[in-house]
Motif scaffolding. Sequence first.
Motif, PDB file in Angstrom:
ATOM      1  N   GLY A   1       0.874  -1.324  -0.066  1.00 25.48           N
ATOM      2  CA  GLY A   1      -0.100   0.033   0.118  1.00 25.48           C
ATOM      3  C   GLY A   1       0.943   1.153   0.014  1.00 25.48           C
ATOM      4  N   LEU A   2       1.797   1.125   0.806  1.00 28.73           N
ATOM      5  CA  LEU A   2       2.800   2.544   0.789  1.00 28.73           C
ATOM      6  C   LEU A   2       3.251   2.744  -0.459  1.00 28.73           C
ATOM      7  CD1 LEU A   2       4.799   2.103   4.129  1.00 28.73           C
ATOM      8  CD2 LEU A   2       3.045   3.469   3.907  1.00 28.73           C
ATOM      9  N   LEU A   3       3.996   1.520  -1.314  1.00 29.59           N
ATOM     10  CA  LEU A   3       4.505   1.902  -2.290  1.00 29.59           C
ATOM     11  C   LEU A   3       3.497   2.332  -3.463  1.00 29.59           C
ATOM     12  CD1 LEU A   3       7.336  -1.007  -2.196  1.00 29.59           C
ATOM     13  CD2 LEU A   3       7.658   1.390  -2.330  1.00 29.59           C
ATOM     14  N   LEU A   4       2.505   1.475  -3.593  1.00 32.36           N
ATOM     15  CA  LEU A   4       1.542   1.930  -4.598  1.00 32.36           C
ATOM     16  C   LEU A   4       0.895   3.318  -4.707  1.00 32.36           C
ATOM     17  CD1 LEU A   4      -0.331  -1.663  -4.650  1.00 32.36           C
ATOM     18  CD2 LEU A   4       0.984  -0.460  -6.643  1.00 32.36           C
ATOM     19  N   GLY A   5       0.670   3.727  -3.247  1.00 34.25           N
ATOM     20  CA  GLY A   5       0.157   5.164  -3.060  1.00 34.25           C
ATOM     21  C   GLY A   5       1.160   6.007  -3.320  1.00 34.25           C
ATOM     22  N   HIS A   6       2.477   6.024  -3.016  1.00 35.59           N
ATOM     23  CA  HIS A   6       3.683   7.085  -3.461  1.00 35.59           C
ATOM     24  C   HIS A   6       3.826   6.749  -5.080  1.00 35.59           C
ATOM     25  CE1 HIS A   6       5.460   8.368   0.225  1.00 35.59           C
ATOM     26  NE2 HIS A   6       6.456   8.464  -0.374  1.00 35.59           N
ATOM     27  N   GLY A   7       3.664   5.585  -5.562  1.00 34.05           N
ATOM     28  CA  GLY A   7       3.853   5.466  -6.904  1.00 34.05           C
ATOM     29  C   GLY A   7       2.692   6.349  -7.710  1.00 34.05           C
ATOM     30  N   ALA A   8       1.489   6.235  -7.459  1.00 32.09           N
ATOM     31  CA  ALA A   8       0.522   6.818  -7.911  1.00 32.09           C
ATOM     32  C   ALA A   8       0.425   8.485  -7.738  1.00 32.09           C
ATOM     33  CB  ALA A   8      -1.036   6.299  -7.463  1.00 32.09           C
ATOM     34  N   ALA A   9       0.776   8.834  -6.710  1.00 34.88           N
ATOM     35  CA  ALA A   9       0.858  10.258  -6.224  1.00 34.88           C
ATOM     36  C   ALA A   9       2.205  10.903  -6.828  1.00 34.88           C
ATOM     37  CB  ALA A   9       0.951  10.401  -4.592  1.00 34.88           C
ATOM     38  N   TYR A  10       3.174  10.176  -6.889  1.00 36.80           N
ATOM     39  CA  TYR A  10       4.351  10.963  -7.476  1.00 36.80           C
ATOM     40  C   TYR A  10       4.763  10.398  -8.703  1.00 36.80           C
ATOM     41  CZ  TYR A  10       4.146  12.422  -2.855  1.00 36.80           C
ATOM     42  OH  TYR A  10       3.642  12.802  -1.511  1.00 36.80           O
ATOM     43  N   GLY A  11       4.055   9.532  -9.482  1.00 39.36           N
ATOM     44  CA  GLY A  11       4.362   9.273 -10.825  1.00 39.36           C
ATOM     45  C   GLY A  11       5.546   8.214 -11.132  1.00 39.36           C
ATOM     46  N   PHE A  12       5.484   7.156 -10.152  1.00 43.01           N
ATOM     47  CA  PHE A  12       6.683   6.194 -10.797  1.00 43.01           C
ATOM     48  C   PHE A  12       5.649   4.891 -10.451  1.00 43.01           C
ATOM     49  CE2 PHE A  12       7.412   7.078  -6.355  1.00 43.01           C
ATOM     50  CZ  PHE A  12       7.403   5.940  -5.525  1.00 43.01           C
ATOM     51  N   THR A  13       6.238   3.795 -11.242  1.00 47.21           N
ATOM     52  CA  THR A  13       5.726   2.709 -11.482  1.00 47.21           C
ATOM     53  C   THR A  13       6.232   1.660 -10.166  1.00 47.21           C
ATOM     54  OG1 THR A  13       5.465   2.890 -13.848  1.00 47.21           O
ATOM     55  CG2 THR A  13       5.463   0.376 -13.117  1.00 47.21           C
ATOM     56  N   VAL A  14       5.290   0.918  -9.754  1.00 46.27           N
ATOM     57  CA  VAL A  14       5.337   0.128  -8.716  1.00 46.27           C
ATOM     58  C   VAL A  14       5.058  -1.308  -9.119  1.00 46.27           C
ATOM     59  CG1 VAL A  14       4.753  -0.588  -6.216  1.00 46.27           C
ATOM     60  CG2 VAL A  14       5.141   1.782  -6.894  1.00 46.27           C
TER      61      VAL A  14
END
Length: 311
Positions: free
Chosen positions: A156-169
């Motif tokens: 969840g932490l990584l997917l949330g960061h990825g979606a918010a800041y534009g990187f692929t997880v």
Amino acid sequence: MSRVLITGAAGFIGSHTADQLLASGVEVVGVDNFRTGSKSNLRGAEANARFSFYEEDVAAAGALDALVEKNRLTAIIHLAALVSVQESMDDPALNHRLNVDATHYVAEAARRHGVQRVVFASSAAVYGETDVGAIDEETPKRPISPYGGAKLASEGLLLGHGAAYGFTVRCQRYFNVFGPRQDPASPYSGVISIFDQRYRDGRGVTIFGDGRQTRDFISVHDVARANVIAATRDGLTSGIANICTGRSTSLLDVAAVFARHYPDVPAPIHGDPRHGDIVHSLGKATVAQREMGFEATVAVADGLAELIESG
Ligand code: UD2
């Protein structure tokens, strides 16, 4: 040119992932604090000029950020972890530090330094006990250990960061991984590494219960290849995939392969079923196939033969 940082590079899965990335021409930056990883796992990688290594604890605030800032990375593969479910139950605070805080540092380092892809070592442990025949990614997530909970939280932490800041997880839910370099030291180590060690030592093994329990055993070579694909293939989007074979193998079948290779070792004895043991665990491998073009190719019998004949 790809440059990939692997946390936990000296570990079982990390070192195989490093080897495969290097073999495909990628530059690899390894990080490990040797808490459970070992220097000897890096022998192959260290002979390669495209490999560099830092001895650091990625769960220490700031350590990873400095490394990511220094190296222009195309991806991070985050494998460093407290890997023992039992240890997570004995020390939940340590589990949180190594399996949740460290993930946050990875997510933040990716955000701050523009890393476009993060691959995360998740686990079938996120599903907990389930009575479905074969587990797919939609199966309810009901972790039953601090370890499984931390893996789910980290996704969840990584997917949330990825979606918010534009990187692929890419979250990779590994099933029962086996192969060379897996540490057999603890009674809670993977069963195949324990069997391998005991047969090598000429001792018989103990099968907990009747041996008809089944697992989706996947070779570390397949798992490493799934990591390489997730970290380097163009055009992937964020997602979660089981990394499994979709085939089940019983413990009796595993023991039979060892018995054939070691005809002089005493036959297995049967002990009481292990407390809390799951009878059947099997994954569905369709999402990894669809989203990443990944399919496990090593048959369990072949993977066991390779393990038995290795080192
Ligand atoms: C894995 C985790 C476990 C938990 C579970 C959740 C590991 C090593 N274990 O257990 O902590 O997260 O997944 O799904 O990651 N066995 C024997 N003899 C031995 C050792 C094991 O019979 O000397 C049996 C064991 O009782 C079990 C099977 O082998 O039925 C597989 O054991 P395992 O610990 O390799 O894997 P698993 O899936 O039970």
